[in-house]
Design a protein around this motif. Structure first.
Motif, PDB file in Angstrom:
ATOM      1  N   ASP A 204      -5.806  -1.689  -4.392  1.00 27.57           N
ATOM      2  CA  ASP A 204      -6.513  -2.466  -2.850  1.00 27.57           C
ATOM      3  C   ASP A 204      -5.272  -1.580  -1.555  1.00 27.57           C
ATOM      4  N   PRO A 205      -5.738  -0.582  -0.961  1.00 26.10           N
ATOM      5  CA  PRO A 205      -5.415   0.480  -0.110  1.00 26.10           C
ATOM      6  C   PRO A 205      -4.785  -0.309   1.138  1.00 26.10           C
ATOM      7  N   SER A 206      -5.257  -1.592   1.016  1.00 26.07           N
ATOM      8  CA  SER A 206      -4.509  -2.653   1.910  1.00 26.07           C
ATOM      9  C   SER A 206      -2.397  -3.440   1.617  1.00 26.07           C
ATOM     10  N   ILE A 207      -2.553  -2.714   0.030  1.00 25.45           N
ATOM     11  CA  ILE A 207      -1.436  -3.413  -0.148  1.00 25.45           C
ATOM     12  C   ILE A 207      -0.267  -2.284  -0.344  1.00 25.45           C
ATOM     13  N   ASP A 208       0.390  -2.630  -0.120  1.00 20.75           N
ATOM     14  CA  ASP A 208       1.930  -2.095  -0.488  1.00 20.75           C
ATOM     15  C   ASP A 208       1.422  -1.471  -1.826  1.00 20.75           C
ATOM     16  N   VAL A 209       2.052   0.524  -2.455  1.00 22.83           N
ATOM     17  CA  VAL A 209       1.531   0.940  -3.308  1.00 22.83           C
ATOM     18  C   VAL A 209       2.919   0.350  -4.679  1.00 22.83           C
ATOM     19  N   ALA A 210       4.275   0.582  -3.830  1.00 18.46           N
ATOM     20  CA  ALA A 210       5.771  -0.274  -4.705  1.00 18.46           C
ATOM     21  C   ALA A 210       4.894  -1.522  -5.402  1.00 18.46           C
ATOM     22  N   ILE A 229       9.102  -7.054 -12.706  1.00 16.40           N
ATOM     23  CA  ILE A 229       9.977  -6.140 -11.649  1.00 16.40           C
ATOM     24  C   ILE A 229       8.787  -5.244 -10.938  1.00 16.40           C
ATOM     25  N   SER A 230       8.452  -5.496  -9.716  1.00 14.25           N
ATOM     26  CA  SER A 230       7.845  -4.287  -8.736  1.00 14.25           C
ATOM     27  C   SER A 230       8.993  -3.395  -8.492  1.00 14.25           C
ATOM     28  N   LEU A 231       8.223  -2.440  -8.476  1.00 13.59           N
ATOM     29  CA  LEU A 231       9.477  -1.157  -7.734  1.00 13.59           C
ATOM     30  C   LEU A 231       9.497  -1.842  -6.168  1.00 13.59           C
ATOM     31  N   ARG A 232       8.807  -2.858  -5.466  1.00 13.46           N
ATOM     32  CA  ARG A 232       9.311  -3.203  -4.166  1.00 13.46           C
ATOM     33  C   ARG A 232      10.412  -4.040  -4.151  1.00 13.46           C
ATOM     34  N   GLN A 233      10.407  -5.086  -5.215  1.00 14.50           N
ATOM     35  CA  GLN A 233      11.468  -5.324  -5.248  1.00 14.50           C
ATOM     36  C   GLN A 233      12.715  -4.982  -5.613  1.00 14.50           C
ATOM     37  N   ILE A 234      12.541  -4.285  -6.158  1.00 16.48           N
ATOM     38  CA  ILE A 234      13.891  -3.395  -6.162  1.00 16.48           C
ATOM     39  C   ILE A 234      14.687  -2.480  -5.414  1.00 16.48           C
ATOM     40  N   ASP A 242      18.442   4.739  -0.612  1.00 14.88           N
ATOM     41  CA  ASP A 242      16.229   4.847  -0.399  1.00 14.88           C
ATOM     42  C   ASP A 242      16.312   6.191  -1.790  1.00 14.88           C
ATOM     43  N   ILE A 243      16.255   5.779  -2.829  1.00 14.35           N
ATOM     44  CA  ILE A 243      16.234   6.560  -3.429  1.00 14.35           C
ATOM     45  C   ILE A 243      14.895   6.566  -4.121  1.00 14.35           C
ATOM     46  N   LEU A 244      13.755   5.142  -4.323  1.00 15.78           N
ATOM     47  CA  LEU A 244      12.569   5.484  -4.185  1.00 15.78           C
ATOM     48  C   LEU A 244      11.407   5.650  -2.979  1.00 15.78           C
ATOM     49  N   GLY A 245      12.276   5.379  -1.882  1.00 16.02           N
ATOM     50  CA  GLY A 245      11.015   5.760  -1.026  1.00 16.02           C
ATOM     51  C   GLY A 245      10.675   7.251  -0.214  1.00 16.02           C
ATOM     52  N   LEU A 246      11.574   8.485  -0.724  1.00 10.71           N
ATOM     53  CA  LEU A 246      11.510   9.319  -0.786  1.00 10.71           C
ATOM     54  C   LEU A 246       9.590   9.992  -0.267  1.00 10.71           C
ATOM     55  N   HIS A 247       8.348   9.732  -1.037  1.00 13.02           N
ATOM     56  CA  HIS A 247       7.751   9.781  -0.750  1.00 13.02           C
ATOM     57  C   HIS A 247       6.826   9.096   0.094  1.00 13.02           C
ATOM     58  N   GLN A 248       7.627   8.140   1.879  1.00 11.30           N
ATOM     59  CA  GLN A 248       7.320   7.254   1.775  1.00 11.30           C
ATOM     60  C   GLN A 248       7.110   7.778   2.986  1.00 11.30           C
ATOM     61  N   THR A 249       5.968   8.155   4.302  1.00 14.36           N
ATOM     62  CA  THR A 249       5.399   8.955   5.414  1.00 14.36           C
ATOM     63  C   THR A 249       5.557   7.820   7.000  1.00 14.36           C
ATOM     64  N   ASP A 250       7.065   8.023   7.150  1.00 17.25           N
ATOM     65  CA  ASP A 250       6.605   6.197   8.364  1.00 17.25           C
ATOM     66  C   ASP A 250       6.053   7.335   9.794  1.00 17.25           C
ATOM     67  N   LEU A 251       4.795   6.518  10.302  1.00 21.22           N
ATOM     68  CA  LEU A 251       4.162   6.612  11.328  1.00 21.22           C
ATOM     69  C   LEU A 251       4.990   5.516  12.587  1.00 21.22           C
ATOM     70  N   GLU A 252       4.587   5.937  13.871  1.00 23.29           N
ATOM     71  CA  GLU A 252       4.710   4.987  14.542  1.00 23.29           C
ATOM     72  C   GLU A 252       4.773   3.296  14.860  1.00 23.29           C
ATOM     73  N   GLU A 253       3.529   3.158  13.536  1.00 28.12           N
ATOM     74  CA  GLU A 253       3.823   1.594  13.398  1.00 28.12           C
ATOM     75  C   GLU A 253       3.854   1.332  12.387  1.00 28.12           C
ATOM     76  N   ARG A 254       3.145   2.344  11.569  1.00 32.61           N
ATOM     77  CA  ARG A 254       3.117   2.084  10.185  1.00 32.61           C
ATOM     78  C   ARG A 254       3.589   3.027   9.023  1.00 32.61           C
ATOM     79  N   TYR A 255       3.395   2.942   8.145  1.00 29.26           N
ATOM     80  CA  TYR A 255       3.345   3.953   7.065  1.00 29.26           C
ATOM     81  C   TYR A 255       2.753   3.707   6.262  1.00 29.26           C
TER      82      TYR A 255
END
Length: 437
Positions: A204-210, A229-234, A242-255
Protein backbone atom coordinates in the motif's frame (compact mmCIF):
# COMPACT_ATOMS: atom_id res chain seq x y z
CA UNK A 1 34.52 11.39 -47.25
CA UNK A 2 33.34 8.44 -49.34
CA UNK A 3 30.15 6.59 -48.69
CA UNK A 4 32.09 3.44 -47.67
CA UNK A 5 34.18 5.38 -45.20
CA UNK A 6 31.00 6.77 -43.61
CA UNK A 7 29.54 3.25 -43.37
CA UNK A 8 32.78 1.98 -41.82
CA UNK A 9 32.85 4.86 -39.34
CA UNK A 10 29.18 4.24 -38.45
CA UNK A 11 29.91 0.57 -37.77
CA UNK A 12 32.84 1.50 -35.53
CA UNK A 13 30.68 3.98 -33.60
CA UNK A 14 27.95 1.33 -33.14
CA UNK A 15 30.48 -1.23 -31.95
CA UNK A 16 32.03 1.24 -29.53
CA UNK A 17 28.67 2.27 -28.12
CA UNK A 18 27.59 -1.36 -27.88
CA UNK A 19 30.71 -2.06 -25.84
CA UNK A 20 29.93 0.92 -23.60
CA UNK A 21 26.38 -0.34 -23.05
CA UNK A 22 27.63 -3.72 -21.89
CA UNK A 23 30.66 -2.52 -19.96
CA UNK A 24 29.30 0.61 -18.28
CA UNK A 25 25.55 -0.18 -18.33
CA UNK A 26 24.61 3.11 -20.01
CA UNK A 27 21.34 3.73 -21.88
CA UNK A 28 19.60 1.56 -23.11
CA UNK A 29 21.18 -1.20 -20.98
CA UNK A 30 18.23 -1.40 -18.57
CA UNK A 31 15.75 -1.78 -21.43
CA UNK A 32 17.82 -4.50 -23.06
CA UNK A 33 18.08 -6.40 -19.78
CA UNK A 34 14.32 -6.11 -19.27
CA UNK A 35 13.64 -7.56 -22.74
CA UNK A 36 16.14 -10.37 -22.16
CA UNK A 37 14.54 -11.14 -18.81
CA UNK A 38 11.03 -11.23 -20.27
CA UNK A 39 12.15 -13.53 -23.08
CA UNK A 40 13.78 -15.85 -20.55
CA UNK A 41 10.63 -15.87 -18.40
CA UNK A 42 8.46 -16.57 -21.46
CA UNK A 43 10.68 -19.50 -22.38
CA UNK A 44 10.41 -20.66 -18.79
CA UNK A 45 6.59 -20.56 -18.78
CA UNK A 46 6.39 -22.40 -22.11
CA UNK A 47 8.82 -25.14 -21.04
CA UNK A 48 9.12 -27.39 -17.99
CA UNK A 49 9.65 -24.35 -15.78
CA UNK A 50 13.38 -24.69 -15.40
CA UNK A 51 14.62 -21.75 -17.48
CA UNK A 52 14.68 -19.24 -14.61
CA UNK A 53 16.85 -21.53 -12.52
CA UNK A 54 19.58 -22.28 -15.05
CA UNK A 55 22.88 -20.46 -14.68
CA UNK A 56 25.92 -20.60 -16.97
CA UNK A 57 29.08 -22.20 -15.69
CA UNK A 58 31.68 -24.49 -17.21
CA UNK A 59 34.73 -25.45 -15.12
CA UNK A 60 38.09 -24.70 -16.67
CA UNK A 61 39.15 -28.21 -15.63
CA UNK A 62 36.33 -30.76 -15.68
CA UNK A 63 38.46 -33.74 -14.69
CA UNK A 64 37.70 -35.74 -11.56
CA UNK A 65 33.96 -35.03 -11.33
CA UNK A 66 31.67 -38.00 -10.64
CA UNK A 67 27.87 -38.04 -10.32
CA UNK A 68 26.45 -38.49 -6.84
CA UNK A 69 24.86 -41.92 -6.44
CA UNK A 70 21.08 -41.28 -6.57
CA UNK A 71 20.09 -43.86 -3.98
CA UNK A 72 16.40 -44.67 -4.25
CA UNK A 73 15.55 -41.33 -5.87
CA UNK A 74 14.77 -40.72 -9.54
CA UNK A 75 17.06 -38.06 -10.98
CA UNK A 76 17.67 -37.19 -14.59
CA UNK A 77 21.14 -36.12 -13.51
CA UNK A 78 22.56 -35.91 -9.99
CA UNK A 79 25.03 -33.25 -8.91
CA UNK A 80 28.60 -33.88 -10.04
CA UNK A 81 31.22 -33.91 -7.27
CA UNK A 82 34.98 -34.06 -6.96
CA UNK A 83 36.83 -34.24 -3.67
CA UNK A 84 40.39 -33.97 -2.44
CA UNK A 85 42.26 -34.56 0.77
CA UNK A 86 40.98 -32.53 3.69
CA UNK A 87 37.22 -32.46 3.07
CA UNK A 88 35.36 -32.74 6.38
CA UNK A 89 33.36 -35.94 6.83
CA UNK A 90 29.65 -35.34 7.38
CA UNK A 91 26.35 -34.73 5.65
CA UNK A 92 25.97 -31.92 3.13
CA UNK A 93 22.46 -30.58 2.63
CA UNK A 94 21.68 -28.69 -0.59
CA UNK A 95 18.67 -26.43 -1.13
CA UNK A 96 17.69 -25.47 -4.66
CA UNK A 97 16.30 -26.82 -7.91
CA UNK A 98 17.31 -30.29 -9.07
CA UNK A 99 17.14 -32.39 -12.22
CA UNK A 100 14.27 -34.67 -11.29
CA UNK A 101 11.78 -35.63 -13.99
CA UNK A 102 10.41 -33.00 -14.27
CA UNK A 103 12.85 -30.68 -12.45
CA UNK A 104 11.70 -29.42 -9.07
CA UNK A 105 12.58 -27.72 -5.79
CA UNK A 106 14.01 -29.78 -2.96
CA UNK A 107 16.46 -30.17 -0.12
CA UNK A 108 18.89 -32.97 -1.02
CA UNK A 109 21.02 -34.58 1.66
CA UNK A 110 24.35 -36.15 0.67
CA UNK A 111 26.09 -38.61 2.98
CA UNK A 112 29.80 -38.78 3.76
CA UNK A 113 30.35 -40.85 0.60
CA UNK A 114 28.62 -38.20 -1.58
CA UNK A 115 25.59 -40.40 -2.24
CA UNK A 116 22.03 -39.05 -1.99
CA UNK A 117 20.83 -40.14 1.44
CA UNK A 118 17.51 -38.32 1.65
CA UNK A 119 15.33 -35.85 -0.27
CA UNK A 120 12.66 -33.44 0.95
CA UNK A 121 10.53 -32.31 -2.03
CA UNK A 122 9.29 -28.75 -1.45
CA UNK A 123 5.90 -27.38 -2.49
CA UNK A 124 3.24 -24.89 -1.53
CA UNK A 125 -0.55 -24.98 -1.46
CA UNK A 126 -3.10 -22.19 -1.32
CA UNK A 127 -3.86 -21.09 2.24
CA UNK A 128 -7.03 -19.28 3.32
CA UNK A 129 -6.34 -15.59 3.75
CA UNK A 130 -2.80 -15.82 2.42
CA UNK A 131 -1.05 -14.43 -0.65
CA UNK A 132 -1.50 -15.99 -4.07
CA UNK A 133 0.63 -19.11 -4.49
CA UNK A 134 2.81 -18.92 -7.57
CA UNK A 135 3.74 -21.94 -9.67
CA UNK A 136 7.09 -23.53 -8.84
CA UNK A 137 8.48 -22.03 -12.05
CA UNK A 138 7.98 -18.52 -10.63
CA UNK A 139 9.56 -18.86 -7.17
CA UNK A 140 12.74 -20.25 -5.69
CA UNK A 141 13.47 -21.91 -2.32
CA UNK A 142 15.60 -19.64 -0.16
CA UNK A 143 15.95 -20.09 3.59
CA UNK A 144 15.96 -23.39 5.48
CA UNK A 145 16.48 -24.89 8.91
CA UNK A 146 17.02 -28.65 9.26
CA UNK A 147 16.11 -30.04 12.69
CA UNK A 148 17.50 -33.13 14.44
CA UNK A 149 14.15 -34.96 14.14
CA UNK A 150 14.53 -34.80 10.34
CA UNK A 151 11.94 -32.08 9.82
CA UNK A 152 12.67 -28.94 7.81
CA UNK A 153 11.39 -25.34 7.99
CA UNK A 154 11.69 -23.41 4.74
CA UNK A 155 10.68 -20.36 2.73
CA UNK A 156 10.88 -19.13 -0.87
CA UNK A 157 11.83 -16.06 -2.82
CA UNK A 158 8.45 -15.18 -4.33
CA UNK A 159 6.65 -17.65 -2.10
CA UNK A 160 3.50 -17.33 -0.02
CA UNK A 161 4.27 -19.19 3.20
CA UNK A 162 6.66 -20.48 5.81
CA UNK A 163 6.25 -24.24 6.23
CA UNK A 164 7.48 -27.14 8.32
CA UNK A 165 7.63 -30.61 6.74
CA UNK A 166 8.44 -33.78 8.64
CA UNK A 167 11.19 -36.17 7.57
CA UNK A 168 8.90 -37.77 4.98
CA UNK A 169 7.72 -34.47 3.48
CA UNK A 170 4.34 -34.35 5.22
CA UNK A 171 3.30 -30.83 6.10
CA UNK A 172 3.28 -30.21 9.88
CA UNK A 173 2.12 -26.60 9.63
CA UNK A 174 1.90 -23.71 7.19
CA UNK A 175 2.08 -20.01 8.01
CA UNK A 176 0.76 -17.76 5.19
CA UNK A 177 2.84 -14.71 4.30
CA UNK A 178 5.70 -13.56 2.11
CA UNK A 179 8.55 -14.94 4.17
CA UNK A 180 11.92 -14.78 2.50
CA UNK A 181 15.68 -15.31 2.46
CA UNK A 182 16.47 -16.69 5.89
CA UNK A 183 15.19 -19.21 8.46
CA UNK A 184 17.41 -19.65 11.55
CA UNK A 185 17.00 -21.56 14.80
CA UNK A 186 16.68 -19.32 17.86
CA UNK A 187 18.99 -19.61 20.86
CA UNK A 188 16.24 -21.42 22.79
CA UNK A 189 15.94 -24.04 20.00
CA UNK A 190 12.12 -23.85 20.27
CA UNK A 191 11.66 -21.04 17.71
CA UNK A 192 13.00 -19.86 14.40
CA UNK A 193 13.62 -16.29 13.26
CA UNK A 194 12.77 -15.30 9.70
CA UNK A 195 11.93 -12.25 7.56
CA UNK A 196 8.47 -11.14 6.42
CA UNK A 197 7.40 -8.64 3.77
CA UNK A 198 4.08 -6.83 4.42
CA UNK A 199 2.54 -9.80 6.22
CA UNK A 200 1.51 -11.22 2.84
CA UNK A 201 -0.63 -8.25 1.82
CA UNK A 202 -0.27 -6.23 -1.35
CA UNK A 203 1.94 -3.15 -0.86
CA UNK A 204 0.00 0.00 0.00
CA UNK A 205 1.80 3.18 -1.16
CA UNK A 206 0.21 5.14 1.68
CA UNK A 207 1.96 3.01 4.30
CA UNK A 208 5.56 3.66 5.30
CA UNK A 209 7.70 0.93 3.71
CA UNK A 210 9.70 0.47 6.94
CA UNK A 211 6.42 -0.42 8.65
CA UNK A 212 5.85 -3.25 6.18
CA UNK A 213 9.13 -5.10 6.75
CA UNK A 214 9.35 -7.44 9.73
CA UNK A 215 11.66 -9.66 11.73
CA UNK A 216 9.52 -12.56 12.92
CA UNK A 217 9.93 -15.19 15.65
CA UNK A 218 7.90 -18.33 14.99
CA UNK A 219 7.19 -21.25 17.35
CA UNK A 220 8.41 -24.58 16.00
CA UNK A 221 5.60 -26.58 17.60
CA UNK A 222 2.63 -24.92 15.92
CA UNK A 223 3.94 -22.28 13.48
CA UNK A 224 2.46 -19.36 15.41
CA UNK A 225 4.11 -15.93 15.28
CA UNK A 226 5.21 -15.03 18.81
CA UNK A 227 7.17 -11.85 18.05
CA UNK A 228 7.07 -9.38 15.19
CA UNK A 229 9.44 -6.41 14.92
CA UNK A 230 9.13 -3.86 12.12
CA UNK A 231 12.06 -1.94 10.73
CA UNK A 232 10.18 1.21 11.70
CA UNK A 233 10.20 0.09 15.33
CA UNK A 234 13.97 -0.39 15.14
CA UNK A 235 14.44 3.07 13.62
CA UNK A 236 12.26 4.71 16.27
CA UNK A 237 14.10 2.91 19.08
CA UNK A 238 17.49 4.17 17.86
CA UNK A 239 17.06 7.86 16.94
CA UNK A 240 20.76 8.57 17.29
CA UNK A 241 21.83 5.85 14.84
CA UNK A 242 20.44 6.58 11.37
CA UNK A 243 21.68 3.44 9.62
CA UNK A 244 18.35 2.36 8.11
CA UNK A 245 17.29 5.70 6.61
CA UNK A 246 20.00 6.14 4.02
CA UNK A 247 17.62 5.48 1.11
CA UNK A 248 14.93 7.84 2.41
CA UNK A 249 14.58 11.00 0.30
CA UNK A 250 13.37 13.94 2.35
CA UNK A 251 11.15 16.49 0.62
CA UNK A 252 9.67 19.68 2.04
CA UNK A 253 6.54 18.17 3.56
CA UNK A 254 7.05 14.43 3.14
CA UNK A 255 9.59 11.77 2.38
CA UNK A 256 9.87 8.96 -0.12
CA UNK A 257 11.71 5.66 -0.10
CA UNK A 258 13.93 4.48 -2.92
CA UNK A 259 12.91 1.11 -4.34
CA UNK A 260 14.37 -1.87 -2.45
CA UNK A 261 15.49 0.47 0.30
CA UNK A 262 16.66 -2.27 2.70
CA UNK A 263 16.74 -5.75 1.13
CA UNK A 264 17.13 -7.54 4.44
CA UNK A 265 18.55 -10.99 3.63
CA UNK A 266 19.73 -12.67 6.82
CA UNK A 267 18.80 -12.97 10.49
CA UNK A 268 21.05 -15.00 12.79
CA UNK A 269 20.46 -15.27 16.58
CA UNK A 270 23.60 -15.64 18.72
CA UNK A 271 23.64 -19.28 19.92
CA UNK A 272 24.03 -19.88 23.65
CA UNK A 273 27.12 -22.02 23.09
CA UNK A 274 28.90 -19.09 21.39
CA UNK A 275 27.76 -16.28 23.70
CA UNK A 276 30.88 -16.35 25.90
CA UNK A 277 33.00 -15.47 22.85
CA UNK A 278 31.07 -12.19 22.42
CA UNK A 279 31.28 -10.26 25.73
CA UNK A 280 29.34 -7.23 24.47
CA UNK A 281 26.41 -9.32 23.22
CA UNK A 282 23.97 -11.81 24.74
CA UNK A 283 22.57 -15.14 23.57
CA UNK A 284 19.62 -14.46 21.29
CA UNK A 285 20.89 -11.11 19.99
CA UNK A 286 20.17 -10.86 16.26
CA UNK A 287 22.86 -10.47 13.61
CA UNK A 288 21.21 -8.85 10.56
CA UNK A 289 22.19 -8.06 6.97
CA UNK A 290 20.70 -5.30 4.80
CA UNK A 291 22.01 -5.76 1.26
CA UNK A 292 20.92 -2.41 -0.19
CA UNK A 293 22.69 -0.55 2.62
CA UNK A 294 25.94 -2.60 2.68
CA UNK A 295 24.99 -2.91 6.35
CA UNK A 296 25.52 -5.57 9.00
CA UNK A 297 24.32 -4.89 12.55
CA UNK A 298 23.49 -6.55 15.89
CA UNK A 299 20.08 -5.96 17.48
CA UNK A 300 18.81 -6.71 20.98
CA UNK A 301 15.35 -8.17 20.23
CA UNK A 302 14.04 -7.24 23.68
CA UNK A 303 14.63 -3.48 23.80
CA UNK A 304 15.48 -3.06 20.06
CA UNK A 305 18.81 -1.40 20.84
CA UNK A 306 21.35 -1.53 18.00
CA UNK A 307 24.45 -2.81 19.82
CA UNK A 308 26.93 -2.81 16.92
CA UNK A 309 26.95 -1.95 13.23
CA UNK A 310 29.22 -1.74 10.23
CA UNK A 311 28.52 -0.11 6.82
CA UNK A 312 30.68 -0.36 3.72
CA UNK A 313 33.13 -3.06 4.80
CA UNK A 314 31.46 -5.31 2.22
CA UNK A 315 29.30 -4.69 -0.85
CA UNK A 316 25.79 -6.16 -1.32
CA UNK A 317 26.61 -8.88 1.19
CA UNK A 318 24.78 -11.94 2.47
CA UNK A 319 24.95 -14.31 5.42
CA UNK A 320 26.86 -12.75 8.34
CA UNK A 321 27.66 -15.53 10.85
CA UNK A 322 28.80 -15.69 14.47
CA UNK A 323 32.08 -17.62 14.88
CA UNK A 324 33.49 -19.46 17.93
CA UNK A 325 36.59 -17.20 18.02
CA UNK A 326 34.46 -14.10 18.67
CA UNK A 327 34.53 -12.83 15.09
CA UNK A 328 31.79 -12.29 12.51
CA UNK A 329 32.25 -13.64 9.00
CA UNK A 330 30.35 -12.24 6.02
CA UNK A 331 29.69 -13.41 2.47
CA UNK A 332 30.75 -10.41 0.38
CA UNK A 333 29.15 -10.60 -3.08
CA UNK A 334 31.02 -7.47 -4.23
CA UNK A 335 28.17 -7.08 -6.70
CA UNK A 336 29.10 -6.07 -10.27
CA UNK A 337 32.72 -5.54 -9.27
CA UNK A 338 34.49 -8.82 -8.77
CA UNK A 339 34.53 -12.36 -7.44
CA UNK A 340 33.03 -13.09 -4.04
CA UNK A 341 34.97 -12.87 -0.79
CA UNK A 342 34.53 -14.21 2.74
CA UNK A 343 35.40 -11.37 5.11
CA UNK A 344 36.14 -11.69 8.83
CA UNK A 345 35.47 -8.77 11.21
CA UNK A 346 36.38 -8.52 14.88
CA UNK A 347 33.44 -6.64 16.41
CA UNK A 348 35.50 -5.39 19.38
CA UNK A 349 37.88 -3.33 17.22
CA UNK A 350 36.38 -3.46 13.68
CA UNK A 351 39.57 -5.07 12.36
CA UNK A 352 38.82 -6.84 9.05
CA UNK A 353 40.60 -9.51 7.04
CA UNK A 354 39.78 -11.64 4.00
CA UNK A 355 39.51 -15.38 4.63
CA UNK A 356 38.77 -16.34 1.03
CA UNK A 357 39.14 -14.69 -2.38
CA UNK A 358 36.81 -16.17 -5.00
CA UNK A 359 39.19 -15.07 -7.72
CA UNK A 360 41.35 -18.12 -7.01
CA UNK A 361 38.59 -20.50 -8.16
CA UNK A 362 36.53 -18.23 -10.41
CA UNK A 363 33.77 -18.06 -7.78
CA UNK A 364 31.37 -15.20 -8.45
CA UNK A 365 27.69 -14.60 -7.76
CA UNK A 366 26.10 -11.19 -7.99
CA UNK A 367 23.27 -12.13 -5.64
CA UNK A 368 22.36 -14.81 -3.10
CA UNK A 369 25.10 -16.68 -1.29
CA UNK A 370 25.87 -18.69 1.85
CA UNK A 371 28.94 -19.82 3.72
CA UNK A 372 29.71 -21.98 6.74
CA UNK A 373 32.92 -22.30 8.72
CA UNK A 374 33.51 -25.99 9.47
CA UNK A 375 35.06 -27.47 12.64
CA UNK A 376 38.56 -27.79 11.10
CA UNK A 377 38.55 -24.24 9.72
CA UNK A 378 37.44 -25.15 6.19
CA UNK A 379 34.86 -22.92 4.50
CA UNK A 380 31.78 -24.38 2.79
CA UNK A 381 30.76 -21.78 0.19
CA UNK A 382 27.60 -21.75 -1.93
CA UNK A 383 27.94 -19.98 -5.29
CA UNK A 384 24.29 -19.76 -6.45
CA UNK A 385 24.75 -18.03 -9.80
CA UNK A 386 27.16 -20.74 -10.91
CA UNK A 387 25.24 -23.67 -9.41
CA UNK A 388 28.36 -24.59 -7.41
CA UNK A 389 29.33 -25.52 -3.88
CA UNK A 390 32.98 -25.28 -2.77
CA UNK A 391 34.81 -26.44 0.32
CA UNK A 392 38.07 -24.60 0.78
CA UNK A 393 40.83 -25.33 3.29
CA UNK A 394 42.42 -22.50 5.32
CA UNK A 395 45.38 -22.46 2.90
CA UNK A 396 42.98 -21.90 -0.02
CA UNK A 397 43.12 -25.45 -1.38
CA UNK A 398 39.90 -26.66 -2.97
CA UNK A 399 38.99 -29.95 -1.23
CA UNK A 400 35.37 -30.38 -2.41
CA UNK A 401 33.45 -29.04 -5.41
CA UNK A 402 29.89 -29.72 -6.52
CA UNK A 403 28.13 -28.74 -9.76
CA UNK A 404 24.33 -28.97 -9.74
CA UNK A 405 24.11 -30.28 -13.28
CA UNK A 406 21.13 -30.13 -15.62
CA UNK A 407 21.20 -33.03 -18.04
CA UNK A 408 19.88 -31.48 -21.27
CA UNK A 409 22.16 -28.43 -21.22
CA UNK A 410 25.89 -28.94 -20.54
CA UNK A 411 27.50 -25.72 -19.39
CA UNK A 412 24.38 -24.62 -17.53
CA UNK A 413 23.74 -25.66 -13.94
CA UNK A 414 20.70 -25.40 -11.71
CA UNK A 415 20.72 -22.84 -8.93
CA UNK A 416 21.67 -23.86 -5.40
CA UNK A 417 20.61 -21.33 -2.77
CA UNK A 418 22.35 -22.95 0.19
CA UNK A 419 24.66 -25.79 1.17
CA UNK A 420 25.00 -26.79 4.81
CA UNK A 421 27.34 -29.24 6.52
CA UNK A 422 25.92 -31.39 9.33
CA UNK A 423 27.85 -33.80 11.59
CA UNK A 424 27.16 -37.51 11.10
CA UNK A 425 25.51 -37.73 14.55
CA UNK A 426 23.24 -34.73 13.95
CA UNK A 427 19.95 -36.59 13.54
CA UNK A 428 17.98 -38.31 16.31
CA UNK A 429 18.00 -41.57 14.35
CA UNK A 430 20.63 -43.68 12.61
CA UNK A 431 18.61 -44.62 9.53
CA UNK A 432 16.24 -42.42 7.55
CA UNK A 433 12.74 -43.88 7.12
CA UNK A 434 11.86 -45.17 3.65
CA UNK A 435 8.84 -42.83 3.47
CA UNK A 436 7.35 -45.09 0.79
CA UNK A 437 3.81 -44.50 2.00
Amino acid sequence: MSRYALIYLGVLVCLAYGYAIGRHEVFPHAWIETVRSEIRYLRNDLSDGVERFLVPYTPSDASGFAPAAPGRYAFGSTPAIRTGDGAVAGYRALMGSFDFNPPGHAIVLLDAGNAVRHVWRLQEEVADGGPEVRPDANKFPHGMEILPDGSVVFAYDGGASLQRFDVCGTRMWRLPGRFHHSVTLDADRRHVWTLLDAEGSEPDPSIDVASRRFLVRVALDDGEIERRISLRQIMDANPGIDILGLHQTDLEERYEWRGDAFHENDIDPLPRELADAFPRFEAGDLLLSMRSLDLVFVLDPDDLAVKWWRIGQVRRQHDPDWQPDGSITIYDNDMHRGPLRIVRIEPENYRASVLYEGRRHGAQTWFRGRHQRLPNGNLLITVPQQGRVLEVAPDGALVFELLNRYRPQPGRNLLVSEARWLPLDYFDFEEFPSCES
